[in-house]
Design an enzyme around this catalytic site. Structure first.
Site: not given
Length: 271
Positions: A140, A136-137, A197
């Site tokens: 980004h 997820h990070e 997100e």
């Protein structure tokens, strides 16, 4: 009329300058600050952060963070190359650090600089959970969300300035500032952040699956995140993030798609 013209001219300038493309969605994105400027600044800030915090090295957990990060980075490169984005990661300088801090958080700066806080490890509950967070990070950073948020903030500020210049009547100008501030935040900036997100959740799910980690774990991770929050979260409409329940449902629904994506790369079993 003057206000409309000023805003129209400003938006046209922004559109002309916004020429980056998100490789994962194919959509045009705002890029008022190029990565050639953003990355060096991010790298310097990251190095400064490391000097001011207690970095954990040589431990089993620290090695795990590096191992998972490297696998996710390889998965990202495989996906990007397979989809015609060779060289996309040339300017990335991957680095993975575990920091001794009880904060339940992890992040990836533009250009691939990653930090995990020790406080999130109990909720990760193992390597697959770490992979869900890492994916997820990293997503980004890969999708240039930091660049887009910075660009959006410039647009928000620029429109505010344009409105104040165009509106001569003080009473009307004060009303504009009041309603524009609230409206642009709740109606534009917060939904923009929530969309990032959700996008990072999807991309991250694909990356962890291609890296060989079970994407089913992502929704389980967020169940633990929800439990850890103790229900203390603002309404979704006032938050930068989707609600925990929304994320859990979305991740659960996307897990099979992520497995199908991983299969394209010969990954059919997961850790």
């Amino acid at each position: 009329m003057k206000l409309k013209k000023a805003l129209l001219v400003f938006c046209m300038i922004v559109f002309i300058l916004s020429c980056a493309t998100n490789p994962f969605t194919g959509k045009k994105t705002m890029a008022l600050v190029p990565n050639s400027q953003l990355f060096p600044t991010a790298f310097a800030q990251y190095n400064q952060f490391l000097t001011e915090n207690k970095v954990v090295t040589g431990t089993k957990d620290a090695k795990m963070i590096t191992r998972v990060g490297q696998r996710i980075a390889v998965a990202a490169e495989r996906w990007l190359n397979a989809n015609g984005h060779h060289g996309y990661l040339n300017d990335y300088k991957w680095e993975y650090n575990l920091v001794n801090d009880e904060t339940v958080n992890a992040w990836c700066m533009p250009g691939g600089k990653i930090v995990f806080y020790t406080g999130i490890l109990p909720i990760a509950n193992g390597e697959t959970g770490v992979a869900a967070i890492m994916g997820h990070e990293v997503a980004h950073a890969l999708a240039n969300h930091g660049q887009q948020r910075m660009s959006a903030a410039y647009v928000q500020q620029g429109l505010a300035v344009a409105g104040n210049v165009a509106i001569k009547d003080e009473k009307s100008r004060n009303a504009f500032n009041q309603y524009y501030g609230i409206g642009s935040q709740v109606g534009v900036m917060l939904p923009f952040s929530r969309s990032h997100e959700t996008e990072a959740d999807k991309i991250g799910l694909y990356l962890m699956a291609i890296a060989g980690y079970n994407p089913d774990e992502a929704s389980e991770l967020w169940k633990r995140m929800k439990a850890n929050s103790g229900g203390k979260a603002p309404p979704e409409i006032l938050s930068t993030h989707p609600s925990n329940d929304s994320r859990i449902a979305n991740l659960k629904a996307l897990a099979s798609t992520a497995k199908a994506e991983a299969k394209k790369f010969g990954v059919t079993s997961f850790r």
